[in-house]
Design a protein around this motif. Structure first.
Motif, short mmCIF file in Angstrom:
data_model
loop_
_atom_site.label_atom_id
_atom_site.label_comp_id
_atom_site.label_asym_id
_atom_site.label_seq_id
_atom_site.Cartn_x
_atom_site.Cartn_y
_atom_site.Cartn_z
N PRO A 450 0.81 -1.22 0.00
CA PRO A 450 0.00 0.00 0.00
C PRO A 450 0.85 1.27 0.00
O PRO A 450 1.94 1.28 0.57
N ARG A 451 0.33 2.34 -0.63
CA ARG A 451 1.09 3.59 -0.74
C ARG A 451 0.79 4.55 0.38
O ARG A 451 1.51 5.54 0.59
N ASP A 452 -0.31 4.31 1.10
CA ASP A 452 -0.68 5.24 2.18
C ASP A 452 -1.65 4.52 3.14
O ASP A 452 -1.98 3.34 2.95
N GLY A 453 -2.07 5.25 4.14
CA GLY A 453 -2.89 4.64 5.18
C GLY A 453 -4.19 4.08 4.65
O GLY A 453 -4.59 2.97 5.02
N ASP A 535 -0.32 2.96 -9.62
CA ASP A 535 -0.06 2.13 -8.44
C ASP A 535 -1.03 0.96 -8.46
O ASP A 535 -2.24 1.15 -8.30
N PRO A 536 -0.57 -0.26 -8.67
CA PRO A 536 -1.47 -1.42 -8.69
C PRO A 536 -1.94 -1.83 -7.29
O PRO A 536 -2.87 -2.61 -7.16
N VAL A 537 -1.30 -1.30 -6.24
CA VAL A 537 -1.53 -1.64 -4.82
C VAL A 537 -1.26 -3.14 -4.60
O VAL A 537 -0.44 -3.52 -3.78
N TRP A 538 -1.97 -4.00 -5.31
CA TRP A 538 -1.65 -5.44 -5.21
C TRP A 538 -0.61 -5.75 -6.29
O TRP A 538 -0.90 -5.74 -7.48
N ALA A 539 0.60 -6.01 -5.85
CA ALA A 539 1.69 -6.29 -6.78
C ALA A 539 1.56 -7.67 -7.38
O ALA A 539 1.99 -7.92 -8.51
#
Ligand SMILES: Cc1ncc(C[n+]2csc(CCOP(=O)(O)OP(=O)(O)O)c2C)c(N)n1
Ligand SMILES: CC(=O)[C@@H](O)[C@H](O)COP(=O)(O)O
Ligand SMILES: [Mg+2]
Length: 642
Positions: A450-453, A535-539
């Protein structure tokens, strides 16, 4: 002149008087508090081993007798006594003194790995080698904490040590009853019994009061009886499990009574075979603020007031750990099948909050990550959804358990990895730089960075709904960024930035590196190269949406806070090849190197993992791609320096 200034090496300890030794111990404690309160570090553990370390260096001849520290965070006194007092101003800083043993620093240091429970295996191997080489005048000393003894490797080693009667090995158990929090499990309870069985202590006190006062003969007689105490213990106290294993056991000794420890070590050294010397110490000993700190006895501190122990910088902003901890409590309220597991790091992982609300659903297994993972597989098999919260680097040792006990059984277990990516000051074995490379080979495993909260909350809620495969969420030790909202979406992929015109470069940034990815996208635009940042969030798994996006661009740039070898950028490249997508790819991440200590920012700069450096590299790559004559270095309009 302070005694400490006279100590340039362990050889300077030999002719100190008893009074001078006591004075030196006090000076060392003052030194630790003065310096570590300024730099931060492992103050509590080191305050607890002042007398132990003095006694070891008075009894053994380092480095001829190798001294091996387990985890190594408690080696500051060892460093003070081996000529490195001057390095403490730069403790754990770039180019400064390492917070752990370092062979580059000193011939007195042997083991640099700061992952717990490995010292006894190291020491067994070293002692075996001394035996094979016929070096009969050398003894290996292993310095192991009670917490480290809760790790499986320690028992693998003890199992082997116990049957080698002539192994030149002395094991100093530094038993302060704690890892961070009190050490857990049957071993801890057994040690506690051995610590607290007062029968022979009380008997000894009676003798001390009535005998040692006798004129002339009193003191020698008491010393004799004090030496006999060990025998008394064998008679009065329960036989220790070490002794039951066939290991010679001496103790428990007051680990702050330096002469007593010296006597026990001398006895152990003369034995000529493996001996355990069980020493009772207090973590934080000699500094009231540490002694009274219930959470962890100042196990690892930031900068504090050297008198009060109060932190100098009060953290006001939420951290990644806070967001995880609070969200898990919320999830626990709606999902009574969700349970939490820690490996002796309840507070550092934030699980103390889940434990406060759901004590019956929180499990501290000790420093036993392998057991934590396979126990979680067992819990999942019975219908629970375990959340295993550990630091990224410490999950490395449980790879097989993740692969075979969780992955093979398609168990719904969620791994939450704190301290993922470059952490910096704890040196090479603490960077969480391998998890996405190591665990991506587990079939079916989902990985979120994740990139942020907000994305962390979303990922955690999604992960606990995955009940037929492992899921892994990882986040940094760095500051939690403000939420970065998508400007649009391409299916599951968040589009965070897109410049005017047909975008030529697709920047795929993961986790903490999304901020850097946005910086790269803007710099490329300034260079006249339209870019999109996503940003895919789930890589993992690599989604069709992302594959569709990469096909629409001339160059794909991936940026990850993970080893670039076998990282998620490489995995995207693999997926593109599988789909016959030929867009060129540039992957940016941590090289497959051990990173020397420093701040996270310094290390990322050294590695060229800044927006400026990455953008410059991409511009040059595009120029090559466009087959434009690469302008001479003076002509390339470089992104202006920050
Ligand atoms: C495999 C592994 N898991 C977790 C940690 C984090 N850790 C560092 S020190 C420590 C506690 C060690 O306790 P103990 O061995 O008793 O030493 P003490 O700090 O009490 O001197 C833990 C859990 C680690 N270094 N390695
Ligand atoms: C020695 C050890 O492994 C831990 O104490 C570690 O140093 C803690 O790291 P953080 O300070 O990032 O929690
Ligand atoms: Mg301990």
């Amino acid at each position: 002149m302070p005694l400490l200034e006279r100590i340039q090496g362990p050889e300077d300890l030999g002719d100190l008087t008893r009074t001078e030794m006591d004075e030196l111990a006090a000076e060392i404690r003052d030194f630790l508090i003065t310096h570590v309160s300024r730099t931060g570090g492992h103050l509590g553990p080191n305050l607890g081993v002042v007398e132990l370390t003095l006694a070891v260096h008075r009894t053994f001849t380092s480095p001829h007798d190798p001294i091996v520290f387990d985890t190594g965070h408690q080696s500051y006194v060892h460093k003070i006594l081996t000529g490195r007092q001057g390095g403490f101003d730069d403790l754990r800083q770039r180019g400064g003194l390492s917070g752990y043993p370092s062979r580059q620093e000193s011939k007195h240091d042997w083991v640099e790995n700061s992952h717990a429970s490995a010292a006894l295996s190291w020491a067994e191997g070293m002692a075996k080698a001394l035996k094979i080489r016929g070096e009969k005048d050398r003894t290996v000393v292993a310095f192991v904490g009670d917490g480290a003894l809760t790790g499986g490797m320690a028992w693998e080693a003890l199992n082997n040590i116990a049957v080698q009667d002539d192994l030149p090995l002395v094991i100093v158990v530094n038993d302060n009853g704690r890892s961070y929090t009190p050490t857990v499990g049957g071993l801890a309870q057994h040690l506690a019994v051995m610590r607290t069985d007062r029968r022979y202590e009380d008997l000894l006190d009676v003798i001390k009061r009535n005998v040692s006062r006798a004129p002339l003969v009193g003191r020698p007689a008491y010393e004799l009886l004090h030496g006999l105490k060990i025998g008394l213990k064998d008679v009065l106290a329960p036989q220790g499990l070490f002794a039951d294993l066939g290991l010679k056991y001496v103790g428990p000794i007051d680990g702050h009574d330096e002469p007593a420890v010296e006597r026990a070590l001398a006895q152990a050294k003369d034995f000529g075979g493996p001996v355990i010397v069980h020493c009772l110490t207090q973590k934080g000993h000699g500094f009231r603020a540490a002694e009274q700190n219930e959470e962890d006895r100042f196990h690892a501190i930031g900068q504090i007031d050297a008198h009060t122990g109060e932190p100098l910088s009060s953290i006001v902003t939420a951290t990644w750990t806070d967001v995880f901890a609070e969200e898990l409590v919320r999830i626990g309220g709606r999902r009574d099948d969700v349970v939490a597991i820690t490996a002796a790091m309840l507070h550092p992982t934030g699980l103390n909050r889940f434990a406060a609300t759901y004590p019956d659903r929180t499990f501290d297994v000790g420093i036993a990550e392998q057991h934590a993972v396979t126990s979680a597989a067992g819990m999942a098999a019975m219908g629970l959804h375990p959340v295993v919260a550990v630091y990224s680097t410490f999950l490395n040792r449980a790879f097989d358990q993740v692969l075979m006990d969780v992955g093979l059984h398609r168990a719904g277990v969620t791994f939450v990895l704190d301290r993922a990516g470059v952490t910096g000051s704890d040196g090479p074995s603490h960077n969480g730089m391998w998890d996405m490379s190591v665990f991506q080979v587990v079939p079916g495993l989902h990985i979120a960075a994740p990139r942020d909260g907000q994305r962390l909350r979303d990922a955690l809620n999604a992960a606990v709904d995955i009940d037929d495969a492992p899921s892994l969420i990882r986040f940094s030790k760095d500051k939690l960024p403000d939420d970065i909202e998508a400007i649009t979406h391409r299916g599951e992929v968040d589009v965070l930035y897109s410049s005017e015109g047909r975008p030529r470069v697709l920047v795929v940034a993961y986790g903490q590196m999304v901020g850097t990815g946005l910086d790269v996208g803007r710099r490329l635009t300034q260079q006249g190269i339209p870019a999109t940042v996503v940003d895919p969030v789930w890589a993992l798994p690599v989604g069709e949406d992302l594959l569709g996006l990469v096909a629409d661009h001339d160059l794909v740039v991936t940026i990850e806070d993970n080893c670039v070898v076998g990282g998620v950028g490489a995995r995207l490249e693999q997926a593109m090849a599988d789909h016959e997508i030929t867009t060129p790819v540039q992957t940016f991440g941590i090289p497959d190197q051990y990173l020397a200590q420093g701040s996270r920012g310094e290390i990322l700069t050294d590695l060229g993992l800044t927006g400026q450096d990455i953008a410059r590299s991409v511009v040059e790559h595009m120029l090559r791609l466009d087959r434009l004559p690469v302008p001479s270095p003076t002509e390339v309009v470089r992104p202006e320096r920050d």
